[in-house]
Write a protein that holds these residues in place. Structure first.
Motif, short mmCIF file in Angstrom:
data_model
loop_
_atom_site.label_atom_id
_atom_site.label_comp_id
_atom_site.label_asym_id
_atom_site.label_seq_id
_atom_site.Cartn_x
_atom_site.Cartn_y
_atom_site.Cartn_z
N ASP A 22 53.38 43.82 108.54
CA ASP A 22 54.26 44.51 107.60
C ASP A 22 53.87 44.27 106.14
O ASP A 22 53.87 45.19 105.33
N GLU A 23 53.55 43.05 105.81
CA GLU A 23 53.21 42.71 104.42
C GLU A 23 51.92 43.41 103.99
O GLU A 23 51.85 43.97 102.90
N GLN A 24 50.91 43.39 104.84
CA GLN A 24 49.65 44.05 104.52
C GLN A 24 49.85 45.56 104.41
O GLN A 24 49.30 46.21 103.52
N ALA A 25 50.64 46.12 105.30
CA ALA A 25 50.90 47.56 105.27
C ALA A 25 51.61 47.95 103.99
O ALA A 25 51.25 48.93 103.34
N GLN A 26 52.61 47.18 103.58
CA GLN A 26 53.35 47.49 102.36
C GLN A 26 52.45 47.37 101.14
O GLN A 26 52.51 48.18 100.22
N THR A 27 51.57 46.37 101.13
CA THR A 27 50.63 46.19 100.03
C THR A 27 49.71 47.41 99.92
O THR A 27 49.47 47.92 98.82
N LEU A 28 49.22 47.88 101.05
CA LEU A 28 48.35 49.05 101.06
C LEU A 28 49.09 50.29 100.58
O LEU A 28 48.58 51.06 99.76
N ILE A 29 50.32 50.49 101.05
CA ILE A 29 51.12 51.63 100.61
C ILE A 29 51.37 51.57 99.12
O ILE A 29 51.24 52.57 98.40
N ASP A 30 51.71 50.40 98.60
CA ASP A 30 51.96 50.24 97.16
C ASP A 30 50.70 50.54 96.35
O ASP A 30 50.76 51.17 95.29
N ARG A 31 49.54 50.11 96.85
CA ARG A 31 48.28 50.35 96.15
C ARG A 31 47.98 51.85 96.09
O ARG A 31 47.57 52.37 95.05
N VAL A 32 48.20 52.55 97.19
CA VAL A 32 47.95 53.99 97.23
C VAL A 32 48.90 54.72 96.28
O VAL A 32 48.49 55.59 95.53
N LYS A 33 50.16 54.33 96.29
CA LYS A 33 51.14 54.95 95.39
C LYS A 33 50.74 54.73 93.93
O LYS A 33 50.84 55.63 93.11
#
Length: 48
Positions: A22-33
């Motif tokens: 979950d933490e890695q996924a959220q980090t990736l989503i935040d980076r893309v945004k």
């Protein structure tokens, strides 16, 4: 929504390449945004 994205990515690139933490996924989503916001900002600067 995150789970749906993970499922879609799993189908597209193979389950073994998908981030399920979950933490890695959220980090990736935040980076893309963040990159999308920067790209939109650059486009607006070019228009004005």
């Amino acid at each position: 929504m995150r789970d749906a994205l993970i499922d879609l990515l799993g189908e597209a690139i193979g389950k073994e390449n998908v981030i399920t933490d979950d933490e890695q996924a959220q980090t990736l989503i935040d980076r893309v945004k963040s990159e999308e916001v920067k790209a939109m900002s650059c486009k607006q600067k070019k228009i004005t």
